[in-house]
Motif scaffolding. Sequence first.
Motif, PDB file in Angstrom:
ATOM      1  N   MET A  27       0.540  -1.833   0.029  1.00 48.60           N
ATOM      2  CA  MET A  27      -0.179   0.047   0.055  1.00 48.60           C
ATOM      3  C   MET A  27       0.818   1.349  -0.084  1.00 48.60           C
ATOM      4  SD  MET A  27      -3.287   0.802   0.186  1.00 48.60           S
ATOM      5  CE  MET A  27      -3.934  -1.123   0.780  1.00 48.60           C
ATOM      6  N   HIS A  28       1.099   2.217  -0.880  1.00 49.93           N
ATOM      7  CA  HIS A  28       1.177   3.391  -1.221  1.00 49.93           C
ATOM      8  C   HIS A  28       1.042   4.451  -0.578  1.00 49.93           C
ATOM      9  CE1 HIS A  28       4.095   1.792  -3.608  1.00 49.93           C
ATOM     10  NE2 HIS A  28       3.295   0.889  -4.670  1.00 49.93           N
ATOM     11  N   LYS A  29       0.921   5.672  -0.094  1.00 46.96           N
ATOM     12  CA  LYS A  29       0.557   6.812   0.752  1.00 46.96           C
ATOM     13  C   LYS A  29       0.970   7.548  -0.261  1.00 46.96           C
ATOM     14  CE  LYS A  29       0.883   9.629   4.533  1.00 46.96           C
ATOM     15  NZ  LYS A  29       1.525   9.667   5.900  1.00 46.96           N
ATOM     16  N   VAL A  30       0.028   8.355  -0.635  1.00 39.71           N
ATOM     17  CA  VAL A  30      -0.488   9.655  -1.537  1.00 39.71           C
ATOM     18  C   VAL A  30      -1.080  10.785  -0.564  1.00 39.71           C
ATOM     19  CG1 VAL A  30      -0.933  10.709  -3.722  1.00 39.71           C
ATOM     20  CG2 VAL A  30      -0.791   8.406  -3.716  1.00 39.71           C
ATOM     21  N   GLU A  31       0.197  11.729  -0.484  1.00 45.47           N
ATOM     22  CA  GLU A  31      -0.299  13.712  -0.452  1.00 45.47           C
ATOM     23  C   GLU A  31      -0.034  14.481  -1.254  1.00 45.47           C
ATOM     24  OE1 GLU A  31       1.375  13.533   3.794  1.00 45.47           O
ATOM     25  OE2 GLU A  31       2.906  12.944   2.363  1.00 45.47           O
ATOM     26  N   ILE A  32      -0.838  15.333  -1.171  1.00 45.02           N
ATOM     27  CA  ILE A  32      -0.889  16.223  -2.038  1.00 45.02           C
ATOM     28  C   ILE A  32      -0.914  17.802  -1.134  1.00 45.02           C
ATOM     29  CG2 ILE A  32      -2.091  18.158  -4.060  1.00 45.02           C
ATOM     30  CD1 ILE A  32      -3.318  15.081  -4.583  1.00 45.02           C
ATOM     31  N   ASN A  33      -0.301  18.127  -1.478  1.00 45.45           N
ATOM     32  CA  ASN A  33       0.728  19.278  -0.160  1.00 45.45           C
ATOM     33  C   ASN A  33       1.591  20.399  -1.311  1.00 45.45           C
ATOM     34  OD1 ASN A  33       3.734  18.766  -0.703  1.00 45.45           O
ATOM     35  ND2 ASN A  33       3.113  17.497   1.262  1.00 45.45           N
ATOM     36  N   GLU A  34       2.108  22.028  -0.556  1.00 51.09           N
ATOM     37  CA  GLU A  34       3.058  22.427  -0.921  1.00 51.09           C
ATOM     38  C   GLU A  34       3.924  22.198  -1.870  1.00 51.09           C
ATOM     39  OE1 GLU A  34       4.704  20.897   2.784  1.00 51.09           O
ATOM     40  OE2 GLU A  34       3.078  21.946   1.868  1.00 51.09           O
ATOM     41  N   LEU A  35       5.037  20.370  -2.059  1.00 55.80           N
ATOM     42  CA  LEU A  35       5.664  19.898  -2.397  1.00 55.80           C
ATOM     43  C   LEU A  35       4.914  19.557  -3.994  1.00 55.80           C
ATOM     44  CD1 LEU A  35       7.914  18.920  -0.379  1.00 55.80           C
ATOM     45  CD2 LEU A  35       8.661  20.838  -0.975  1.00 55.80           C
ATOM     46  N   GLY A  36       3.490  19.382  -3.797  1.00 59.17           N
ATOM     47  CA  GLY A  36       2.942  18.912  -5.150  1.00 59.17           C
ATOM     48  C   GLY A  36       2.211  17.547  -4.828  1.00 59.17           C
ATOM     49  N   VAL A  37       2.648  16.267  -5.817  1.00 58.76           N
ATOM     50  CA  VAL A  37       1.960  14.774  -5.278  1.00 58.76           C
ATOM     51  C   VAL A  37       3.261  14.716  -4.900  1.00 58.76           C
ATOM     52  CG1 VAL A  37       1.009  13.471  -5.995  1.00 58.76           C
ATOM     53  CG2 VAL A  37       0.176  15.372  -7.278  1.00 58.76           C
ATOM     54  N   CYS A  38       3.384  13.938  -3.747  1.00 58.88           N
ATOM     55  CA  CYS A  38       4.166  13.173  -2.954  1.00 58.88           C
ATOM     56  C   CYS A  38       3.297  11.629  -3.337  1.00 58.88           C
ATOM     57  CB  CYS A  38       4.295  13.642  -1.800  1.00 58.88           C
ATOM     58  SG  CYS A  38       4.674  15.589  -1.760  1.00 58.88           S
ATOM     59  N   LEU A  39       4.466  10.553  -3.148  1.00 55.66           N
ATOM     60  CA  LEU A  39       4.264   9.284  -2.875  1.00 55.66           C
ATOM     61  C   LEU A  39       5.330   8.382  -1.896  1.00 55.66           C
ATOM     62  CD1 LEU A  39       2.600   6.722  -4.343  1.00 55.66           C
ATOM     63  CD2 LEU A  39       4.311   6.448  -5.890  1.00 55.66           C
ATOM     64  N   ASP A  40       4.738   8.584  -1.548  1.00 58.36           N
ATOM     65  CA  ASP A  40       5.118   8.090  -0.242  1.00 58.36           C
ATOM     66  C   ASP A  40       7.040   8.705   0.365  1.00 58.36           C
ATOM     67  OD1 ASP A  40       3.853   5.001  -0.334  1.00 58.36           O
ATOM     68  OD2 ASP A  40       5.316   4.222  -1.657  1.00 58.36           O
ATOM     69  N   GLY A  41       5.744   9.798   0.378  1.00 61.78           N
ATOM     70  CA  GLY A  41       7.450  10.984   0.978  1.00 61.78           C
ATOM     71  C   GLY A  41       7.530  11.890  -0.037  1.00 61.78           C
ATOM     72  N   LYS A  42       8.184  10.823  -0.970  1.00 62.51           N
ATOM     73  CA  LYS A  42       8.924  11.698  -1.800  1.00 62.51           C
ATOM     74  C   LYS A  42       7.867  12.594  -2.906  1.00 62.51           C
ATOM     75  CE  LYS A  42      12.094   7.833  -1.713  1.00 62.51           C
ATOM     76  NZ  LYS A  42      12.953   6.966  -1.526  1.00 62.51           N
ATOM     77  N   PRO A  43       8.033  13.178  -2.925  1.00 66.15           N
ATOM     78  CA  PRO A  43       7.330  14.514  -4.451  1.00 66.15           C
ATOM     79  C   PRO A  43       8.144  13.733  -5.802  1.00 66.15           C
ATOM     80  CG  PRO A  43       8.930  16.072  -3.277  1.00 66.15           C
ATOM     81  CD  PRO A  43       9.410  14.443  -2.909  1.00 66.15           C
ATOM     82  N   LEU A  44       6.590  13.706  -6.722  1.00 65.50           N
ATOM     83  CA  LEU A  44       7.023  13.692  -8.193  1.00 65.50           C
ATOM     84  C   LEU A  44       7.153  14.423  -8.872  1.00 65.50           C
ATOM     85  CD1 LEU A  44       4.171  10.669  -8.486  1.00 65.50           C
ATOM     86  CD2 LEU A  44       6.102  10.277  -7.672  1.00 65.50           C
ATOM     87  N   GLU A  45       7.933  14.024  -9.504  1.00 66.50           N
ATOM     88  CA  GLU A  45       8.621  15.362 -10.463  1.00 66.50           C
ATOM     89  C   GLU A  45       7.689  15.567 -11.938  1.00 66.50           C
ATOM     90  OE1 GLU A  45      12.464  15.975 -10.825  1.00 66.50           O
ATOM     91  OE2 GLU A  45      13.543  15.499  -8.802  1.00 66.50           O
ATOM     92  N   SER A  46       7.732  16.595 -12.321  1.00 66.86           N
ATOM     93  CA  SER A  46       7.458  16.540 -13.868  1.00 66.86           C
ATOM     94  C   SER A  46       5.821  16.363 -13.897  1.00 66.86           C
ATOM     95  CB  SER A  46       7.869  15.731 -14.935  1.00 66.86           C
ATOM     96  OG  SER A  46       9.299  15.867 -15.516  1.00 66.86           O
ATOM     97  N   VAL A  47       4.922  15.767 -12.620  1.00 65.73           N
ATOM     98  CA  VAL A  47       3.140  15.765 -12.465  1.00 65.73           C
ATOM     99  C   VAL A  47       2.726  17.899 -13.719  1.00 65.73           C
ATOM    100  CG1 VAL A  47       1.011  16.122 -11.737  1.00 65.73           C
ATOM    101  CG2 VAL A  47       3.580  15.035 -10.723  1.00 65.73           C
ATOM    102  N   LYS A  48       2.478  17.592 -14.544  1.00 64.85           N
ATOM    103  CA  LYS A  48       1.267  18.591 -15.022  1.00 64.85           C
ATOM    104  C   LYS A  48       0.143  18.311 -14.754  1.00 64.85           C
ATOM    105  CE  LYS A  48       2.057  19.032 -19.908  1.00 64.85           C
ATOM    106  NZ  LYS A  48       1.699  18.577 -20.696  1.00 64.85           N
ATOM    107  N   SER A  49      -0.822  17.885 -14.420  1.00 66.50           N
ATOM    108  CA  SER A  49      -2.163  17.725 -13.143  1.00 66.50           C
ATOM    109  C   SER A  49      -2.923  16.545 -13.135  1.00 66.50           C
ATOM    110  CB  SER A  49      -2.613  18.365 -14.867  1.00 66.50           C
ATOM    111  OG  SER A  49      -2.861  17.312 -15.934  1.00 66.50           O
ATOM    112  N   TYR A  50      -2.993  15.743 -11.764  1.00 68.47           N
ATOM    113  CA  TYR A  50      -3.849  15.247 -11.550  1.00 68.47           C
ATOM    114  C   TYR A  50      -4.975  14.721 -11.527  1.00 68.47           C
ATOM    115  CZ  TYR A  50      -3.119  17.370  -6.982  1.00 68.47           C
ATOM    116  OH  TYR A  50      -3.732  18.678  -6.041  1.00 68.47           O
ATOM    117  N   SER A  51      -5.687  13.804 -11.092  1.00 71.98           N
ATOM    118  CA  SER A  51      -6.676  13.199 -10.694  1.00 71.98           C
ATOM    119  C   SER A  51      -7.001  12.053  -9.851  1.00 71.98           C
ATOM    120  CB  SER A  51      -7.614  12.925 -12.387  1.00 71.98           C
ATOM    121  OG  SER A  51      -8.761  12.811 -11.233  1.00 71.98           O
ATOM    122  N   LEU A  52      -7.449  12.458  -8.742  1.00 74.21           N
ATOM    123  CA  LEU A  52      -7.237  11.493  -7.431  1.00 74.21           C
ATOM    124  C   LEU A  52      -8.740  10.886  -6.803  1.00 74.21           C
ATOM    125  CD1 LEU A  52      -5.890  10.019  -5.194  1.00 74.21           C
ATOM    126  CD2 LEU A  52      -5.573  11.741  -3.226  1.00 74.21           C
TER     127      LEU A  52
END
Length: 66
Positions: free
Chosen positions: A1-26
């Motif tokens: 199981m993974h943890k997804v956060e959307i915060n001031e860093l952008g979209v983070c997966l397991d505490g690591k920001p994902l780079e190059s995210v243009k848009s997202y839908s959750l």
Amino acid sequence: MHKVEINELGVCLDGKPLESVKSYSLAQKETENVANLLLELDATILSNARNTGFSNGGKEDKAKIQ
């Protein structure tokens, strides 16, 4: 199981920001513990991308590999 956060860093997966995210839908249904995360990335698909070992969940590849 993974943890997804959307915060001031952008979209983070397991505490690591994902780079190059243009848009997202959750999306998550109220009665389920599973969510669907759809990311649009600014990325280059390498010619050996099919050898990564990642699964696309049985769906057809949307990327065209040249």
